[in-house]
Design an enzyme around this catalytic site. Structure first.
Site, PDB file in Angstrom:
ATOM      1  N   GLU A  87      14.063 -21.730 -12.251  1.00  0.00           N
ATOM      2  CA  GLU A  87      15.205 -20.910 -11.847  1.00  0.00           C
ATOM      3  C   GLU A  87      15.675 -19.905 -12.903  1.00  0.00           C
ATOM      4  OE1 GLU A  87      16.754 -20.927  -8.871  1.00  0.00           O
ATOM      5  OE2 GLU A  87      15.306 -22.371  -8.086  1.00  0.00           O
ATOM      6  N   SER A 359      29.370 -77.455  22.691  1.00  0.00           N
ATOM      7  CA  SER A 359      29.185 -78.659  21.872  1.00  0.00           C
ATOM      8  C   SER A 359      29.139 -78.383  20.377  1.00  0.00           C
ATOM      9  CB  SER A 359      27.899 -79.378  22.294  1.00  0.00           C
ATOM     10  OG  SER A 359      28.030 -79.867  23.617  1.00  0.00           O
TER      11      SER A 359
END
Length: 627
Positions: A87, A359
């Protein structure tokens, strides 16, 4: 002639004065209209909140912007050099503007009649990203230049580069070099190789075009361009370049969004975070949030459960599923699933779905009967028909057993292992309303009062999380654990200060003696009763199955010495699972697949050991420790 020259001179002077005034006005306009650079002096970008599991492994990120700030001193030199080469190779030499690059770009733009190349330095890109709008006009470019000069006067080069590397967009939702590193390579920025750094450095120019996840060919070409630039400016040698150009481009993408398998868990975490932290602090981000989750178990367990569910219902529409696993040491929830598909339904059945446990509730009736001395462990209870006044006046209630049979006199152990309904009802009858109410109170069940005897058959609703955490009384020898989802919160993602710590909580509910007896009974459920499929885990397990009327719900809650896990299976609207689809047949195999998704130690279940008697000393006088 002289007068003519005077007139020309005056006109020229007037023109330059006018031009000077125009320039002065323009500069004053710029000074007034340009945004302040103060936000760059105190750079504090919005970040994601990093979510890690109990072992500090990355789960994902929470927040609007997926950015993870890392100071420049944690970014290796070779990564920085890759970005400079790609860059702005003269970054440490210019004063914010690289005039050679700018002139080259200007000539190309004039030739094209529009802006086709920026020629921007890293400083200008910081201006463009944080201070100006993104449109590409000449007036904005002039503002960009002036602001770049200003920034270079007030910030060091490292400060500018620090902002740039943490702020730019890399595609795939990733902002900043650390987030990009995790997104594309599944590693921290300080772990990147030079070729990997070159891949990232090539992305800002066009994140979508050069993404290695979208187009590996273009990504490789762009990487190689960056590597050649690094060699051209002297950041790497020619020999290094030749070697790196031959390196394969291998990505290891990390799903840095919240993965679907963890969605239900994280929804609970979000709600909890909103109650312990300010909304603004969460939105600013940058927090490190440590969960109690075991992310490997969460991921593999989800796969195992869903695959097993599809296998069990290969010829029909698979029901929904909810599952919870709690660590018996501290109440940390290691696994939670609130449905078979988070992307289709975010309704969290694990914490919101109240269903009858059937149960699976019976162990609490047995425990209360033993704890209060209503029965002794070796008592025999008749498994025989029983008729009692029903809830509706004038109607009798005659509960039966699932198999329609009666075994006659049975031990408490056998009655629980075989899940005999008439035994459970008789125990509830013997306990009476006051002792049953006491059970509900100390277990913190939110049941409507007054209770009726159907509680013995699990007709009062609980969520999978409530039932699973209730079962923690057994492996802890009497202490009910409070489930925890967040372990800690730190104010920074890396090396942050602790700002919240969730301490384990538990309450003594039953005596160790009673729980030791119950652990033996509940192991019998697995050894010879309705939970025999859990034997395949190969380590000691205590458990209980549950099935509700018309086979609407199937449950299996089991515990080892280390973990308590519960699984519920059913349809949201209460449709039947099908005749014979019981907790032992449906929920137990799913529980087994979930438990097989992680490692277990073959420890025996806890047993109460009474204190040893203190022997008298040589004088014949018993010695005791002082109170």
């Amino acid at each position: 002639m002289n007068s003519t020259l005077k007139i020309i001179g005056l006109l020229a002077l007037s023109f330059f004065i006018f031009l000077g005034i125009v320039v002065l006005v323009f500069f004053l306009y710029l000074k007034i209209s340009l945004p302040s650079i103060s936000k760059l002096k105190n750079y504090n970008p919005q970040q994601a909140n990093l979510i890690v599991d109990s072992q500090d492994r990355v789960v994902g990120y929470l927040g609007e912007v997926r950015r993870i700030y890392v100071p420049i001193n944690k970014i290796p030199p070779h990564v920085i050099k890759a970005f400079l080469a790609a860059e702005d190779a003269n970054f440490y030499k210019h004063k914010g503007i690289d005039f050679i690059s700018l002139l080259r770009a200007l000539l190309k733009n004039l030739a094209a009649g529009k802006i086709v190349q920026g020629g921007s330095t890293i400083t200008q890109q910081v201006v463009k990203s944080l201070l100006l709008s993104p449109e590409r006009t000449f007036s904005r470019k002039i503002k960009e230049i002036f602001l770049a000069w200003q920034i270079e006067k007030h910030l060091t080069k490292d400060e500018i580069l620090n902002i740039y590397l943490n702020h730019i967009y890399f595609g795939e939702g990733a902002y900043g070099v650390e987030s990009a590193s995790l997104t594309y390579f599944g590693k921290h920025v300080w772990e990147l190789s030079i070729p990997e750094a070159a891949v990232l450095a090539g992305l800002p120019a066009s994140p979508v075009r050069y993404s290695p996840l979208n187009n590996s060919t273009l990504a490789l070409e762009r990487r190689n361009y960056v590597l050649r630039r690094m060699a051209e400016v002297g950041f790497i040698t020619e020999n290094q370049l030749k070697h790196y150009l031959q390196t394969l481009l291998i990505v290891n993408p990390k799903n840095v969004n919240i993965p679907a398998y963890a969605g239900y868990f994280l929804d609970i975490v979000k709600d909890e975070l909103n109650s312990i932290l300010l909304k603004e602090r969460l939105q600013q981000g940058g927090l490190r949030i440590k969960l109690t989750m075991d992310v490997n178990w969460q991921r593999v367990g989800y796969i195992y459960l869903v695959n097993k569910l599809k296998q069990l219902y290969s010829k029909g529409n698979p029901p929904e599923i909810a599952a919870v696993c709690v660590d018996n040491r501290d109440g940390g929830v290691r696994f939670l699933l609130g449905g078979k598909d988070y992307l289709s339904s975010t309704y969290n059945r694990a914490v919101l779905g109240k269903r009858q446990p059937g149960s699976a509730f019976k162990p609490f009736i047995w425990a209360q009967a033993l704890e209060t001395g209503v029965v002794s462990p070796d008592v025999v209870i008749p498994d025989e028909p029983i008729t009692l006044p029903g809830a509706d006046a004038g109607q009798d209630w005659s509960p039966g057993n699932y198999d329609g049979k009666f075994l006659g006199p049975v031990s408490l152990r056998q009655g629980l292992a075989q899940s005999r309904n008439t035994v459970s009802v008789r125990l509830a009858l013997m306990l009476g309303s006051d002792r049953l109410a006491d059970l509900v109170r100390k277990m913190e069940f939110k049941f409507p009062m007054p209770l009726n005897l159907s509680i013995a058959l699990g007709t009062y609703e609980l969520t999978p999380l409530e039932l699973t955490t209730a079962f923690t009384i057994f492996p802890t020898l009497g202490n009910k654990l409070k489930p925890r989802f967040i372990e800690a919160v730190y104010d920074q993602i890396y090396a942050g200060r602790l700002i919240y710590q969730n301490q384990p909580e538990s309450r003594p509910v039953f005596s160790p003696q009673t729980m030791s007896i119950m652990n033996d009974f509940l192991q019998e459920v697995v050894r010879s009763g309705t939970g025999r499929c859990a034997l395949a885990l190969g380590i000691p397990v205590g458990a209980k199955t549950g099935t509700t009327q018309e086979f609407r719900d199937a449950w299996f809650v089991g515990f080892t010495a280390d973990f308590t896990c519960g699984v519920w299976v059913g349809y949201d609207k209460g449709a039947t699972l099908g005749k014979g689809e019981t907790g032992g047949k449906i929920a137990c195999p799913l529980w087994l697949s979930l438990m097989q998704a992680t490692n277990h130690q073959p420890k025996p279940l806890p047993v109460y050991m009474p204190p040893t008697e203190i022997a008298p000393d040589s004088t014949g006088i018993e010695t005791k420790e002082p109170n």
